[in-house]
Design a protein around this motif. Structure first.
Motif, PDB file in Angstrom:
ATOM      1  N   GLN A 150       0.826  -1.202   0.000  1.00  0.00           N
ATOM      2  CA  GLN A 150       0.000   0.000   0.000  1.00  0.00           C
ATOM      3  C   GLN A 150       0.863   1.256   0.000  1.00  0.00           C
ATOM      4  OE1 GLN A 150      -2.510   1.217  -1.119  1.00  0.00           O
ATOM      5  NE2 GLN A 150      -4.201   1.037   0.330  1.00  0.00           N
ATOM      6  N   ARG A 151       1.994   1.212   0.694  1.00  0.00           N
ATOM      7  CA  ARG A 151       2.897   2.359   0.695  1.00  0.00           C
ATOM      8  C   ARG A 151       3.527   2.572  -0.683  1.00  0.00           C
ATOM      9  NH1 ARG A 151       7.002   1.820   5.403  1.00  0.00           N
ATOM     10  NH2 ARG A 151       6.288  -0.341   5.625  1.00  0.00           N
ATOM     11  N   VAL A 152       3.816   1.480  -1.389  1.00  0.00           N
ATOM     12  CA  VAL A 152       4.310   1.608  -2.764  1.00  0.00           C
ATOM     13  C   VAL A 152       3.240   2.258  -3.640  1.00  0.00           C
ATOM     14  CG1 VAL A 152       5.061   0.361  -4.837  1.00  0.00           C
ATOM     15  CG2 VAL A 152       5.906  -0.336  -2.590  1.00  0.00           C
ATOM     16  N   ALA A 153       1.992   1.824  -3.460  1.00  0.00           N
ATOM     17  CA  ALA A 153       0.890   2.406  -4.233  1.00  0.00           C
ATOM     18  C   ALA A 153       0.748   3.902  -3.934  1.00  0.00           C
ATOM     19  CB  ALA A 153      -0.417   1.675  -3.919  1.00  0.00           C
ATOM     20  N   LEU A 154       0.932   4.284  -2.680  1.00  0.00           N
ATOM     21  CA  LEU A 154       0.874   5.700  -2.319  1.00  0.00           C
ATOM     22  C   LEU A 154       2.016   6.474  -2.967  1.00  0.00           C
ATOM     23  CD1 LEU A 154      -0.042   5.573   1.472  1.00  0.00           C
ATOM     24  CD2 LEU A 154      -1.401   6.597  -0.337  1.00  0.00           C
ATOM     25  N   ALA A 155       3.214   5.897  -2.944  1.00  0.00           N
ATOM     26  CA  ALA A 155       4.366   6.550  -3.567  1.00  0.00           C
ATOM     27  C   ALA A 155       4.135   6.721  -5.066  1.00  0.00           C
ATOM     28  CB  ALA A 155       5.631   5.729  -3.317  1.00  0.00           C
ATOM     29  N   ARG A 156       3.556   5.697  -5.709  1.00  0.00           N
ATOM     30  CA  ARG A 156       3.278   5.782  -7.147  1.00  0.00           C
ATOM     31  C   ARG A 156       2.268   6.893  -7.443  1.00  0.00           C
ATOM     32  NH1 ARG A 156       0.624   0.579  -9.740  1.00  0.00           N
ATOM     33  NH2 ARG A 156      -1.022   1.273  -8.316  1.00  0.00           N
ATOM     34  N   ALA A 157       1.236   7.009  -6.597  1.00  0.00           N
ATOM     35  CA  ALA A 157       0.226   8.046  -6.803  1.00  0.00           C
ATOM     36  C   ALA A 157       0.793   9.437  -6.562  1.00  0.00           C
ATOM     37  CB  ALA A 157      -0.968   7.797  -5.878  1.00  0.00           C
ATOM     38  N   ALA A 158       1.741   9.547  -5.616  1.00  0.00           N
ATOM     39  CA  ALA A 158       2.272  10.860  -5.235  1.00  0.00           C
ATOM     40  C   ALA A 158       3.406  11.320  -6.134  1.00  0.00           C
ATOM     41  CB  ALA A 158       2.768  10.820  -3.801  1.00  0.00           C
ATOM     42  N   ALA A 159       4.079  10.388  -6.803  1.00  0.00           N
ATOM     43  CA  ALA A 159       5.289  10.722  -7.556  1.00  0.00           C
ATOM     44  C   ALA A 159       5.083  11.817  -8.602  1.00  0.00           C
ATOM     45  CB  ALA A 159       5.874   9.465  -8.198  1.00  0.00           C
ATOM     46  N   PRO A 160       3.964  11.830  -9.345  1.00  0.00           N
ATOM     47  CA  PRO A 160       3.762  12.898 -10.338  1.00  0.00           C
ATOM     48  C   PRO A 160       3.353  14.245  -9.747  1.00  0.00           C
ATOM     49  CG  PRO A 160       2.588  10.868 -10.953  1.00  0.00           C
ATOM     50  CD  PRO A 160       2.969  10.748  -9.509  1.00  0.00           C
ATOM     51  N   ARG A 161       3.321  14.352  -8.412  1.00  0.00           N
ATOM     52  CA  ARG A 161       2.909  15.582  -7.731  1.00  0.00           C
ATOM     53  C   ARG A 161       1.497  15.984  -8.142  1.00  0.00           C
ATOM     54  NH1 ARG A 161       7.262  14.098  -6.037  1.00  0.00           N
ATOM     55  NH2 ARG A 161       9.086  15.380  -5.640  1.00  0.00           N
ATOM     56  N   PRO A 162       0.496  15.130  -7.912  1.00  0.00           N
ATOM     57  CA  PRO A 162      -0.860  15.426  -8.392  1.00  0.00           C
ATOM     58  C   PRO A 162      -1.507  16.573  -7.628  1.00  0.00           C
ATOM     59  CG  PRO A 162      -0.908  13.524  -6.943  1.00  0.00           C
ATOM     60  CD  PRO A 162       0.548  13.865  -7.146  1.00  0.00           C
ATOM     61  N   ASP A 163      -2.390  17.277  -8.323  1.00  0.00           N
ATOM     62  CA  ASP A 163      -3.189  18.312  -7.663  1.00  0.00           C
ATOM     63  C   ASP A 163      -4.284  17.681  -6.809  1.00  0.00           C
ATOM     64  OD1 ASP A 163      -2.145  20.816  -9.027  1.00  0.00           O
ATOM     65  OD2 ASP A 163      -2.728  19.614 -10.765  1.00  0.00           O
ATOM     66  N   ILE A 164      -4.755  16.497  -7.244  1.00  0.00           N
ATOM     67  CA  ILE A 164      -5.873  15.821  -6.588  1.00  0.00           C
ATOM     68  C   ILE A 164      -5.465  14.379  -6.308  1.00  0.00           C
ATOM     69  CG2 ILE A 164      -8.277  15.075  -6.830  1.00  0.00           C
ATOM     70  CD1 ILE A 164      -8.538  17.362  -8.970  1.00  0.00           C
ATOM     71  N   LEU A 165      -5.660  13.938  -5.074  1.00  0.00           N
ATOM     72  CA  LEU A 165      -5.368  12.559  -4.700  1.00  0.00           C
ATOM     73  C   LEU A 165      -6.668  11.909  -4.237  1.00  0.00           C
ATOM     74  CD1 LEU A 165      -3.075  10.471  -4.349  1.00  0.00           C
ATOM     75  CD2 LEU A 165      -2.837  11.269  -1.990  1.00  0.00           C
TER      76      LEU A 165
END
Length: 229
Positions: A150-165
């Motif tokens: 789950q932490r890897v999934a969070l890192a993957r979601a955060a890596a592009p610096r999204p405006d919306i999570l």
């Protein structure tokens, strides 16, 4: 620039089932502001996950309007939606959706590579360090615990610096300690990157740590309240 990041107006969603058409969302109107943390709660089948998917353009509303960063998601075709999500959104699913044949580092780097990022692997490594998994960068999902995945999934979601999570039951498959750690990471992403966070949860404790809590019942907004200080 407007402080409204997500704006839904009279959104409906219906899906065809064995028993006929089922109304999932019934006239939802809702605004979410920049850097806000919003929890969606409610009983199973109330439409929480469907609402989250509509916000991300992963489900198309049957009627109404869905604006994300001022862009009308309903007016985009699938390719345009994919490009918009890649640039502006991170999505975290309860079941992780990691690619089993890729290492943790490769999983996190993939969206950055797709976006043409020249330093994709350096940024991916930095995100893994940020979630405490720098030493696990070369491991495959099958070699990691549920909490680590789950932490890897969070890192993957955060890596592009999204405006919306957007996060769908991000702690649902985790024990108490791992769930608390993942929540801390989610809140940290908001602090580090200024992302707007919308999450679906059954946990009242998790919801109470958000700026605002919205309850859904039978596809309609039931209770809207500020989270307790």
């Amino acid at each position: 620039m407007s402080d409204t990041v997500l704006s839904l107006t009279d959104v409906t969603l219906s899906l065809a089932g064995n028993a006929g058409v089922i109304d999932i969302l019934k006239g939802i109107s809702l605004d979410v502001t920049r850097a806000e943390t919003l929890a969606l709660i409610g009983p199973s089948g109330s439409g929480k996950s469907s609402l989250l998917m509509v916000m991300g353009g992963l489900e198309r509303a049957n009627s109404g309007q869905v604006l994300a960063l001022g862009q009308d998601l309903s007016a985009m075709n699938e390719d345009a939606l994919a490009r918009f999500r890649r640039k502006h959104m991170g999505v975290v699913f309860q079941s992780f959706h990691l690619i089993p044949t890729m290492t943790a580092l490769e999983n996190v780097a993939t969206p950055l590579e797709l976006a043409g990022d020249a330093d994709a692997f350096d940024r991916a490594r930095a995100e893994l360090e940020a979630v405490g998994l720098g030493a696990r960068a070369g491991h495959y999902p099958s070699q990691m615990s549920g909490g680590e995945q789950q932490r890897v999934a969070l890192a993957r979601a955060a890596a592009p610096r999204p405006d919306i999570l957007l996060a769908d039951e991000p702690t649902g498959n985790l024990d108490g300690a791992n769930g608390a750690a993942v929540l801390d990471l989610l809140m940290g992403l908001r602090e580090r990157h200024g992302a707007t966070l919308v999450l679906v949860t059954h946990s009242n404790g998790l919801a109470a740590q958000c700026d605002r809590v919205i309850r859904l019942v039978d596809g309609e907004l039931d209770v809207q309240r500020e989270a307790a200080e």
